[in-house]
Design a protein around this motif. Structure first.
Motif, PDB file in Angstrom:
ATOM      1  N   LEU A  89     -18.764  -2.462 -49.672  1.00 11.93           N
ATOM      2  CA  LEU A  89     -18.926  -3.492 -50.817  1.00 11.93           C
ATOM      3  C   LEU A  89     -18.203  -5.039 -50.295  1.00 11.93           C
ATOM      4  O   LEU A  89     -19.058  -5.854 -50.764  1.00 11.93           O
ATOM      5  N   ARG A  90     -17.396  -5.149 -49.503  1.00 13.19           N
ATOM      6  CA  ARG A  90     -17.102  -6.293 -49.125  1.00 13.19           C
ATOM      7  C   ARG A  90     -18.044  -7.033 -48.398  1.00 13.19           C
ATOM      8  O   ARG A  90     -18.195  -8.251 -48.631  1.00 13.19           O
ATOM      9  N   SER A  91     -18.794  -6.200 -47.315  1.00  9.28           N
ATOM     10  CA  SER A  91     -19.873  -6.855 -46.488  1.00  9.28           C
ATOM     11  C   SER A  91     -20.959  -7.407 -47.530  1.00  9.28           C
ATOM     12  O   SER A  91     -21.506  -8.640 -47.429  1.00  9.28           O
ATOM     13  N   MET A  92     -21.195  -6.567 -48.587  1.00  9.84           N
ATOM     14  CA  MET A  92     -22.344  -7.205 -49.620  1.00  9.84           C
ATOM     15  C   MET A  92     -21.879  -8.308 -50.247  1.00  9.84           C
ATOM     16  O   MET A  92     -22.738  -9.257 -50.249  1.00  9.84           O
ATOM     17  N   ILE A  93     -20.708  -8.203 -50.660  1.00  9.54           N
ATOM     18  CA  ILE A  93     -20.273  -9.418 -51.435  1.00  9.54           C
ATOM     19  C   ILE A  93     -20.378 -10.798 -50.439  1.00  9.54           C
ATOM     20  O   ILE A  93     -20.575 -11.992 -50.971  1.00  9.54           O
ATOM     21  N   LYS A  94     -19.751 -10.609 -49.276  1.00  9.98           N
ATOM     22  CA  LYS A  94     -19.669 -11.849 -48.337  1.00  9.98           C
ATOM     23  C   LYS A  94     -21.079 -12.177 -48.041  1.00  9.98           C
ATOM     24  O   LYS A  94     -21.505 -13.549 -48.063  1.00  9.98           O
ATOM     25  N   GLN A  95     -22.080 -11.354 -47.800  1.00 11.07           N
ATOM     26  CA  GLN A  95     -23.546 -11.835 -47.546  1.00 11.07           C
ATOM     27  C   GLN A  95     -23.963 -12.426 -48.846  1.00 11.07           C
ATOM     28  O   GLN A  95     -24.769 -13.562 -48.331  1.00 11.07           O
ATOM     29  N   PHE A  96     -23.962 -11.871 -49.755  1.00 12.74           N
ATOM     30  CA  PHE A  96     -24.592 -12.622 -50.982  1.00 12.74           C
ATOM     31  C   PHE A  96     -23.977 -13.992 -51.111  1.00 12.74           C
ATOM     32  O   PHE A  96     -24.682 -14.950 -51.369  1.00 12.74           O
ATOM     33  N   PHE A  97     -22.738 -14.164 -50.991  1.00  8.14           N
ATOM     34  CA  PHE A  97     -21.934 -15.467 -51.297  1.00  8.14           C
ATOM     35  C   PHE A  97     -22.578 -16.204 -49.991  1.00  8.14           C
ATOM     36  O   PHE A  97     -22.716 -17.533 -50.341  1.00  8.14           O
ATOM     37  N   GLU A  98     -22.543 -15.796 -48.908  1.00 11.70           N
ATOM     38  CA  GLU A  98     -22.781 -16.649 -47.907  1.00 11.70           C
ATOM     39  C   GLU A  98     -24.295 -17.336 -48.085  1.00 11.70           C
ATOM     40  O   GLU A  98     -24.662 -18.545 -47.763  1.00 11.70           O
ATOM     41  N   GLU A  99     -25.257 -16.436 -48.570  1.00  8.31           N
ATOM     42  CA  GLU A  99     -26.598 -16.895 -48.663  1.00  8.31           C
ATOM     43  C   GLU A  99     -26.742 -17.791 -49.837  1.00  8.31           C
ATOM     44  O   GLU A  99     -27.603 -18.600 -49.607  1.00  8.31           O
ATOM     45  N   LYS A 100     -25.935 -17.822 -50.637  1.00  4.17           N
ATOM     46  CA  LYS A 100     -26.071 -18.909 -51.602  1.00  4.17           C
ATOM     47  C   LYS A 100     -25.046 -20.195 -51.493  1.00  4.17           C
ATOM     48  O   LYS A 100     -24.973 -20.910 -52.122  1.00  4.17           O
ATOM     49  N   LYS A 101     -24.415 -20.157 -50.240  1.00  4.06           N
ATOM     50  CA  LYS A 101     -23.536 -20.981 -49.731  1.00  4.06           C
ATOM     51  C   LYS A 101     -22.400 -21.330 -50.787  1.00  4.06           C
ATOM     52  O   LYS A 101     -22.013 -22.444 -51.003  1.00  4.06           O
ATOM     53  N   ASP A 102     -22.127 -20.128 -51.574  1.00  3.96           N
ATOM     54  CA  ASP A 102     -20.659 -20.152 -52.175  1.00  3.96           C
ATOM     55  C   ASP A 102     -19.557 -19.744 -51.417  1.00  3.96           C
ATOM     56  O   ASP A 102     -19.785 -18.980 -50.731  1.00  3.96           O
ATOM     57  N   PRO A 103     -18.499 -20.349 -51.636  1.00  9.17           N
ATOM     58  CA  PRO A 103     -17.411 -20.145 -51.018  1.00  9.17           C
ATOM     59  C   PRO A 103     -17.151 -18.396 -51.419  1.00  9.17           C
ATOM     60  O   PRO A 103     -16.773 -17.930 -52.354  1.00  9.17           O
ATOM     61  N   SER A 104     -16.386 -18.020 -50.176  1.00 12.78           N
ATOM     62  CA  SER A 104     -16.153 -16.377 -50.494  1.00 12.78           C
ATOM     63  C   SER A 104     -14.870 -16.226 -51.119  1.00 12.78           C
ATOM     64  O   SER A 104     -13.741 -17.128 -51.496  1.00 12.78           O
ATOM     65  N   PRO A 105     -14.658 -15.188 -52.162  1.00 12.21           N
ATOM     66  CA  PRO A 105     -13.841 -15.007 -53.061  1.00 12.21           C
ATOM     67  C   PRO A 105     -12.473 -14.996 -52.349  1.00 12.21           C
ATOM     68  O   PRO A 105     -12.195 -14.095 -51.473  1.00 12.21           O
TER      69      PRO A 105
END
Length: 238
Positions: A89-105
């Motif tokens: 789940l952490r890997s999924m969240i990090k990738q989704f955020f990175e692709e949108k160029k959003d800062p990691s939570p």
């Protein structure tokens, strides 16, 4: 001695598209399923025995610019039998955020499984996304939000029952990947072993032996690529 485990699926991610044969039709079909169809979340399962090139095929689809333009964010997750849900789940969240160029939570590394699921569902709720689960053990369906944003989940698996259980809607698809036919297997071997697209590039004195090697690969893309790459650096005089 190193105790690190090497995942052979990594090799399949880096095979150049120019070095492949027989990929155009399945790639086009999978891309069509991804970008068209029902607005509801749907799954696309690519099923077949190990070595057929499921990961290689799906990676070429995942990297396709037509696909990239159709989705807001995307993630590729390689799954094993011994995966830890929180790490996945952490890997999924990090990738989704990175692709949108959003800062990691903040605090992601200390969140519980429930907190991670809640964050993932909230983040994806109003987005059109594509998620690839490579060699999946089916668990992710209830983690993702049921939305009408044309989002897609792609699954690779060796197991027919996993592919079947992943399909719960009319817009879900299963693609049964087949071994390469003999002519395409030989063409792929020649590309890798002799760096040529010509079927007659094999030296006459090596053709019988080479053909027997290719036959033993039984149409398995990864076996043919490995064999051709190995022989490409060997002396071919006879």
């Amino acid at each position: 001695m190193s105790n690190q485990w090497y995942d052979p699926r990594l090799d399949a991610l880096f095979i150049e598209e120019a070095d492949l044969v027989g990929i155009d039709l399945p790639r086009s079909k999978l891309i069509g399923w991804l970008v068209n169809g029902d607005s509801r979340l749907s799954t696309i399962s690519v099923v077949g025995m190990g070595g057929l090139g499921k990961t290689t095929l799906v990676k070429k689809v995942y990297d396709n610019q037509q696909v990239k333009k159709c989705f807001e964010t995307y993630a590729w997750i390689t799954v094993s039998q011994s995966f830890k849900v929180e790490e996945l789940l952490r890997s999924m969240i990090k990738q989704f955020f990175e692709e949108k160029k959003d800062p990691s939570p903040q605090g992601l590394d200390v969140m519980t499984q429930v907190e991670l699921i809640q964050m993932l569902r909230s983040y994806l709720q109003n987005k059109r996304y594509v998620l690839v689960l490579d060699d999946v053990w089916n668990f992710i369906r209830n983690v993702l939000p049921a939305s009408n944003y044309n989002s897609r989940v792609m699954i690779t698996t060796r197991k027919d029952d996993v592919a079947s259980s992943s399909c719960v809607g009319l817009s879900d698809h299963i693609y049964n990947l087949q071994p390469l036919p003999p002519s395409e297997a030989w063409s792929l071997f020649c590309k890798k072993a002799f760096h040529s697209n010509y079927e007659n590039c094999c030296p006459p004195g090596l053709k019988k032996l080479s053909q027997s090697f290719v036959d033993k690969c039984q149409g398995l893309l990864l076996a043919i690529v490995a064999l051709g790459s190995f022989l490409s650096i060997k002396d071919k005089t006879c």
